[in-house]
Design a protein around this motif. Structure first.
Motif, PDB file in Angstrom:
ATOM      1  N   GLN A 188       0.647  -1.160   0.046  1.00  0.00           N
ATOM      2  CA  GLN A 188       0.212   0.200  -0.119  1.00  0.00           C
ATOM      3  C   GLN A 188       0.848   1.264  -0.012  1.00  0.00           C
ATOM      4  OE1 GLN A 188      -3.956   0.379  -0.032  1.00  0.00           O
ATOM      5  NE2 GLN A 188      -3.026   2.402  -0.259  1.00  0.00           N
ATOM      6  N   LEU A 222      -0.435   7.431   1.302  1.00  0.00           N
ATOM      7  CA  LEU A 222      -1.971   8.409   0.422  1.00  0.00           C
ATOM      8  C   LEU A 222      -1.009  10.024  -0.020  1.00  0.00           C
ATOM      9  CD1 LEU A 222      -5.041   7.983   2.849  1.00  0.00           C
ATOM     10  CD2 LEU A 222      -4.299   6.916   0.578  1.00  0.00           C
ATOM     11  N   TYR A 264      -4.426  14.403   1.702  1.00  0.00           N
ATOM     12  CA  TYR A 264      -5.933  13.640   2.152  1.00  0.00           C
ATOM     13  C   TYR A 264      -4.321  13.131   3.619  1.00  0.00           C
ATOM     14  CZ  TYR A 264      -8.312  11.617  -1.793  1.00  0.00           C
ATOM     15  OH  TYR A 264      -8.600  12.300  -3.057  1.00  0.00           O
ATOM     16  N   THR A 265      -3.337  13.048   3.454  1.00  0.00           N
ATOM     17  CA  THR A 265      -3.010  12.841   4.956  1.00  0.00           C
ATOM     18  C   THR A 265      -3.083  14.264   5.505  1.00  0.00           C
ATOM     19  OG1 THR A 265      -0.603  13.716   3.677  1.00  0.00           O
ATOM     20  CG2 THR A 265      -0.724  10.980   4.154  1.00  0.00           C
ATOM     21  N   CYS A 313     -14.522  -2.589   3.951  1.00  0.00           N
ATOM     22  CA  CYS A 313     -13.794  -1.923   5.422  1.00  0.00           C
ATOM     23  C   CYS A 313     -14.223  -3.178   6.256  1.00  0.00           C
ATOM     24  CB  CYS A 313     -14.487  -0.354   6.260  1.00  0.00           C
ATOM     25  SG  CYS A 313     -14.802   0.902   4.833  1.00  0.00           S
ATOM     26  N   PRO A 321      -9.890  -0.516   1.602  1.00  0.00           N
ATOM     27  CA  PRO A 321      -8.975   0.704   1.551  1.00  0.00           C
ATOM     28  C   PRO A 321      -7.587   0.460   1.290  1.00  0.00           C
ATOM     29  CG  PRO A 321     -11.249   1.016   2.105  1.00  0.00           C
ATOM     30  CD  PRO A 321     -11.243  -0.190   2.116  1.00  0.00           C
ATOM     31  N   ASP A 322      -7.361   0.291   2.841  1.00  0.00           N
ATOM     32  CA  ASP A 322      -5.820  -0.131   2.323  1.00  0.00           C
ATOM     33  C   ASP A 322      -5.213  -2.036   2.484  1.00  0.00           C
ATOM     34  OD1 ASP A 322      -3.567  -0.938   4.154  1.00  0.00           O
ATOM     35  OD2 ASP A 322      -3.548   1.357   4.689  1.00  0.00           O
ATOM     36  N   ARG A 352      -5.724   0.371  10.150  1.00  0.00           N
ATOM     37  CA  ARG A 352      -5.444   0.796   9.453  1.00  0.00           C
ATOM     38  C   ARG A 352      -5.998   1.762   7.896  1.00  0.00           C
ATOM     39  NH1 ARG A 352       0.209  -1.346   8.462  1.00  0.00           N
ATOM     40  NH2 ARG A 352       0.326   0.072   7.191  1.00  0.00           N
ATOM     41  N   ILE A 353      -7.278   1.562   8.200  1.00  0.00           N
ATOM     42  CA  ILE A 353      -8.225   1.615   7.226  1.00  0.00           C
ATOM     43  C   ILE A 353      -8.864   3.115   8.417  1.00  0.00           C
ATOM     44  CG2 ILE A 353     -10.588   1.669   6.267  1.00  0.00           C
ATOM     45  CD1 ILE A 353     -10.132  -1.678   5.776  1.00  0.00           C
ATOM     46  N   HIS A 371      -7.880   7.482   3.751  1.00  0.00           N
ATOM     47  CA  HIS A 371      -8.198   5.987   2.534  1.00  0.00           C
ATOM     48  C   HIS A 371      -9.850   6.265   2.413  1.00  0.00           C
ATOM     49  CE1 HIS A 371      -4.580   5.021   5.187  1.00  0.00           C
ATOM     50  NE2 HIS A 371      -3.694   3.331   3.574  1.00  0.00           N
ATOM     51  N   TRP A 406     -10.237   8.555  -0.352  1.00  0.00           N
ATOM     52  CA  TRP A 406      -8.831   8.866  -1.760  1.00  0.00           C
ATOM     53  C   TRP A 406      -9.733   7.559  -2.356  1.00  0.00           C
ATOM     54  CZ3 TRP A 406      -6.458   4.004  -2.098  1.00  0.00           C
ATOM     55  CH2 TRP A 406      -4.694   4.169  -3.308  1.00  0.00           C
ATOM     56  N   ASN A 456      -7.255  -0.104  -5.593  1.00  0.00           N
ATOM     57  CA  ASN A 456      -7.083  -0.801  -4.596  1.00  0.00           C
ATOM     58  C   ASN A 456      -8.439  -2.433  -4.407  1.00  0.00           C
ATOM     59  OD1 ASN A 456      -5.399   0.308  -3.483  1.00  0.00           O
ATOM     60  ND2 ASN A 456      -6.158   0.447  -1.068  1.00  0.00           N
TER      61      ASN A 456
END
Ligand code: 13P
Ligand code: SF4
Length: 371
Positions: free
Chosen positions: A5, A8, A12-13, A76, A98-99, A328-329, A333, A336, A348
């Motif tokens: 992955q 991003l 987004y970050t 998710c 998403p991730d 992680r999600i 994410h 994105w 993804n």
């Protein structure tokens, strides 16, 4: 398992939670019913607020299979759940995770090579035609395909009992699918369900995939009914009988709810054992004013505490135990992924190749038929 992955984009970050919520909301409004967002109970609240359906791994796989109207399913949860959704959905539907690094350490404890080696080794001392392979939902598509190809089934924490009943028919009410079960990757779910069905310590052995013949003697394999793969969930294995004892000492009238991925020594001390969905139902059914100690992932426990202010709800382990891969999600994410769809870019996507999917579908559909 390593999945790549990338980081991003900065948009987004560096976005604030409000900006992310606005972007997700406006993408949702434009995309409408083309996108179905499924949220497992262990997801963060910032993700769950956008879920069109929440559920345990069984419920979400059923929802994914039923909603043929959605073009995109944003899952998710973790990788094995997205793979199962891809297997159960129609060709015109695409599943997105998403991730990509949202895996499951327990699922990674059994890989197809070790399972095939185990099967071969078992074939040297036992009749594999009479062994039913059962894989927990928490496993790769390759393992589900193996099970489908060898007459077995998938199970989840909410239907393991029904699936083992189908495989072994311990009450002798009909035709058993076999005489023995090779259960992977979670030894705890296998053992807890085995005890629940009336099997004893002597009927179950642990198969260590790192050792010759699983670390067993020929006689152990011949005698055992349940061969339990030596895998576990690092989140649920943390709970100990000491946690239950401490809770009971402080709250003698308290209610203890635990997930069946916990060790048997913990499960025997509980008032109720069940999947995430079943834990939620047990909380809902408890009288107002109850004190409830729960052994499962912390995001679900905290959400239950927030949603039931009339009950005192706490995690049995005072040290927080999140599932690091579910975690992680996040909203970044999700934004994105959603904005990608707005721009016509599917990010993804999880795709299981047709051959694997065909065999894995047999094992998943067998589970759906049994339950
Ligand atoms: P449930 O099927 O109960 O949702 O469990 C999935 C899981 O990964 C628990 O750790
Ligand atoms: Fe896997 Fe455990 Fe996380 Fe569930 S809680 S997804 S079994 S690591």
């Amino acid at each position: 398992m390593i999945r790549l992955q990338g980081a991003l984009p900065e948009r987004y970050t560096s976005a604030s939670p409000e900006e992310l919520a606005e972007w997700i909301g406006s993408a949702k409004a434009t995309l409408g019913g083309r996108v179905l967002l499924l949220g497992h109970h262990y997801q963060r609240d910032e993700v769950m607020v956008w879920a069109d359906a929440r559920g345990d791994s069984f419920g979400l796989s059923r929802t994914a299979a039923a909603r043929r109207d959605a073009e995109f399913i944003v899952f998710c949860g973790v990788h094995f759940m997205a793979e199962s959704a891809d297997i159960l959905t129609a060709a015109h539907q695409q599943v997105l995770l998403p991730d990509l690094n949202a895996g499951c350490s327990m699922a990674d404890m059994a890989d197809i090579d070790s399972v095939e080696e185990a099967w071969e080794a078992l074939g040297r001392v036992s009749d594999v035609e009479r062994i039913v392979p059962i894989t927990y939902m928490n496993s790769s598509a390759a393992l589900k395909a193996f099970v489908g190809a060898h007459g077995g089934a998938v199970c989840t924490s909410s239907n393991a009992r029904a699936v083992l009943n189908w495989a072994l028919d311990p009450k002798g009410t009909g035709q058993a699918a076999g005489d023995k079960v090779l259960f992977f990757p979670d030894q705890h779910l296998g053992r807890n369900t085995g005890f629940d069905l009336g099997y004893g310590e002597d009927d179950m052995v642990v198969w260590n995939p790192r050792l010759e013949l699983g670390g067993l003697e020929d006689a152990d394999v011949k005698r055992a009914t349940l061969l339990l793969w030596r895998g576990h969930c690092s989140v649920h294995q943390r709970f100990s009988p000491g946690h239950v004892a401490a809770f009971r000492a402080e709250h003698p009238d308290g209610i203890v709810l635990v997930h069946p991925e916990c060790a048997h020594e913990v499960v025997v001390l509980a008032d109720h054992v069940g999947s995430t969905d079943s834990i939620i139902r047990a909380v809902e059914a408890a009288p107002s004013g109850s004190t409830i100690g729960i052994a499962t992932e912390i995001h679900l426990v905290k959400r239950l505490a927030d949603e039931h202010p009339d009950k005192r709800i706490a995690c049995l382990d005072p040290l927080v135990c999140p599932c690091s891969t579910m975690f992680r999600i996040d909203a970044a994410h999700l934004a994105w992924i959603r904005e990608g769809l707005l721009e016509g870019e599917v990010r993804n996507r999880i795709v299981v190749d047709e051959e694997t999917a065909g065999l894995a579908r047999i094992a998943l559909e067998r589970m759906l038929e049994i339950t």
